[in-house]
Design a protein around this motif. Structure first.
Motif, PDB file in Angstrom:
ATOM      1  N   LEU A  17       0.855  -1.178   0.000  1.00 35.30           N
ATOM      2  CA  LEU A  17       0.000   0.000   0.000  1.00 35.30           C
ATOM      3  C   LEU A  17       0.898   1.236   0.000  1.00 35.30           C
ATOM      4  O   LEU A  17       1.743   1.399   0.882  1.00 35.30           O
ATOM      5  N   LEU A  18       0.707   2.105  -0.986  1.00 31.53           N
ATOM      6  CA  LEU A  18       1.503   3.324  -1.089  1.00 31.53           C
ATOM      7  C   LEU A  18       0.656   4.516  -0.689  1.00 31.53           C
ATOM      8  O   LEU A  18      -0.429   4.730  -1.227  1.00 31.53           O
ATOM      9  N   ALA A  19       1.151   5.267   0.271  1.00 29.52           N
ATOM     10  CA  ALA A  19       0.448   6.454   0.748  1.00 29.52           C
ATOM     11  C   ALA A  19       1.442   7.595   0.905  1.00 29.52           C
ATOM     12  O   ALA A  19       2.645   7.390   1.043  1.00 29.52           O
ATOM     13  N   HIS A  20       0.915   8.802   0.887  1.00 28.77           N
ATOM     14  CA  HIS A  20       1.717   9.992   1.137  1.00 28.77           C
ATOM     15  C   HIS A  20       1.083  10.733   2.301  1.00 28.77           C
ATOM     16  O   HIS A  20      -0.131  10.934   2.342  1.00 28.77           O
ATOM     17  N   ARG A  21       1.911  11.123   3.238  1.00 26.52           N
ATOM     18  CA  ARG A  21       1.437  11.825   4.432  1.00 26.52           C
ATOM     19  C   ARG A  21       2.061  13.212   4.459  1.00 26.52           C
ATOM     20  O   ARG A  21       3.277  13.356   4.451  1.00 26.52           O
TER      21      ARG A  21
ATOM     22  N   LEU B 239       5.357  15.635  -9.194  1.00 36.11           N
ATOM     23  CA  LEU B 239       4.036  16.253  -9.291  1.00 36.11           C
ATOM     24  C   LEU B 239       3.827  17.333  -8.230  1.00 36.11           C
ATOM     25  O   LEU B 239       4.392  17.248  -7.132  1.00 36.11           O
ATOM     26  N   PRO B 240       2.983  18.335  -8.531  1.00 41.71           N
ATOM     27  CA  PRO B 240       2.679  19.381  -7.546  1.00 41.71           C
ATOM     28  C   PRO B 240       2.185  18.779  -6.234  1.00 41.71           C
ATOM     29  O   PRO B 240       1.449  17.791  -6.225  1.00 41.71           O
ATOM     30  N   GLY B 241       2.598  19.380  -5.144  1.00 44.52           N
ATOM     31  CA  GLY B 241       2.223  18.898  -3.811  1.00 44.52           C
ATOM     32  C   GLY B 241       3.175  17.839  -3.313  1.00 44.52           C
ATOM     33  O   GLY B 241       3.821  18.009  -2.281  1.00 44.52           O
ATOM     34  N   PHE B 242       3.316  16.763  -4.061  1.00 44.70           N
ATOM     35  CA  PHE B 242       4.226  15.698  -3.657  1.00 44.70           C
ATOM     36  C   PHE B 242       5.682  16.166  -3.719  1.00 44.70           C
ATOM     37  O   PHE B 242       6.478  15.838  -2.856  1.00 44.70           O
ATOM     38  N   ARG B 243       6.024  16.947  -4.741  1.00 41.22           N
ATOM     39  CA  ARG B 243       7.416  17.394  -4.864  1.00 41.22           C
ATOM     40  C   ARG B 243       7.797  18.354  -3.748  1.00 41.22           C
ATOM     41  O   ARG B 243       8.967  18.503  -3.427  1.00 41.22           O
ATOM     42  N   ASP B 244       6.792  19.012  -3.143  1.00 45.00           N
ATOM     43  CA  ASP B 244       7.063  19.906  -2.020  1.00 45.00           C
ATOM     44  C   ASP B 244       7.280  19.148  -0.716  1.00 45.00           C
ATOM     45  O   ASP B 244       7.764  19.719   0.261  1.00 45.00           O
ATOM     46  N   HIS B 245       6.886  17.884  -0.696  1.00 44.81           N
ATOM     47  CA  HIS B 245       7.010  17.039   0.503  1.00 44.81           C
ATOM     48  C   HIS B 245       7.511  15.657   0.083  1.00 44.81           C
ATOM     49  O   HIS B 245       6.803  14.654   0.227  1.00 44.81           O
ATOM     50  N   PRO B 246       8.732  15.569  -0.455  1.00 38.13           N
ATOM     51  CA  PRO B 246       9.223  14.313  -1.037  1.00 38.13           C
ATOM     52  C   PRO B 246       9.473  13.197  -0.027  1.00 38.13           C
ATOM     53  O   PRO B 246       9.588  12.036  -0.415  1.00 38.13           O
ATOM     54  N   ASP B 247       9.533  13.522   1.252  1.00 40.04           N
ATOM     55  CA  ASP B 247       9.797  12.493   2.262  1.00 40.04           C
ATOM     56  C   ASP B 247       8.522  11.945   2.891  1.00 40.04           C
ATOM     57  O   ASP B 247       8.581  11.175   3.846  1.00 40.04           O
ATOM     58  N   GLY B 248       7.359  12.316   2.361  1.00 43.44           N
ATOM     59  CA  GLY B 248       6.097  11.885   2.956  1.00 43.44           C
ATOM     60  C   GLY B 248       5.578  10.552   2.455  1.00 43.44           C
ATOM     61  O   GLY B 248       4.518  10.110   2.879  1.00 43.44           O
ATOM     62  N   PHE B 249       6.308   9.890   1.565  1.00 40.70           N
ATOM     63  CA  PHE B 249       5.843   8.620   1.009  1.00 40.70           C
ATOM     64  C   PHE B 249       6.128   7.465   1.956  1.00 40.70           C
ATOM     65  O   PHE B 249       7.186   7.407   2.572  1.00 40.70           O
ATOM     66  N   HIS B 250       5.166   6.546   2.047  1.00 44.82           N
ATOM     67  CA  HIS B 250       5.317   5.353   2.882  1.00 44.82           C
ATOM     68  C   HIS B 250       4.760   4.152   2.131  1.00 44.82           C
ATOM     69  O   HIS B 250       3.653   4.224   1.583  1.00 44.82           O
ATOM     70  N   VAL B 251       5.531   3.082   2.112  1.00 46.32           N
ATOM     71  CA  VAL B 251       5.074   1.826   1.527  1.00 46.32           C
ATOM     72  C   VAL B 251       4.829   0.863   2.680  1.00 46.32           C
ATOM     73  O   VAL B 251       5.731   0.609   3.481  1.00 46.32           O
ATOM     74  N   HIS B 252       3.617   0.366   2.774  1.00 42.79           N
ATOM     75  CA  HIS B 252       3.235  -0.546   3.846  1.00 42.79           C
ATOM     76  C   HIS B 252       2.999  -1.928   3.263  1.00 42.79           C
ATOM     77  O   HIS B 252       2.233  -2.075   2.317  1.00 42.79           O
TER      78      HIS B 252
END
Length: 98
Positions: A7-11, A64-77
């Motif tokens: 499961l891939l999510a961005h926080r 992508l916009p938003g994600f590139r501003d927070h590149p460390d917010g990705f989590h793979v569960h």
């Protein structure tokens, strides 16, 4: 043979914004518990059959916009299909001990 899904999510922590206060994270087996509140925003990007597929998606999303501003917010569960989680219930005071 057990099937594993990723499961891939961005926080996005609003608590990381200037002037914000940090919140408490509740954990299960070292993984963040997802909930949506005033301090966090979650985006679920997909469910993958391999970790590599999820990691490739992260690389594309980081542009992508938003994600590139927070590149460390990705989590793979990692989850095994049919395996139960939170089998002992939930207590906010003891969530990190489960």
């Amino acid at each position: 043979m057990n099937q594993t899904l990723y499961l891939l999510a961005h926080r996005h922590h609003f608590a990381d914004e200037p002037g914000a206060t940090a919140g408490v994270d509740f954990m299960e087996d070292g993984e963040p518990l997802f909930w949506d509140d005033s301090e966090d925003s979650f985006t679920f990007l997909g469910l993958y059959s391999s970790r590599r597929g999820a990691e490739e998606r992260i690389e594309r999303a980081r542009t992508l916009p938003g994600f590139r501003d927070h590149p460390d917010g990705f989590h793979v569960h990692e989850y095994v299909v049919g395996e139960a989680h939170w089998t002992h219930g939930f207590s906010p005071d003891k969530a990190s001990e489960e």
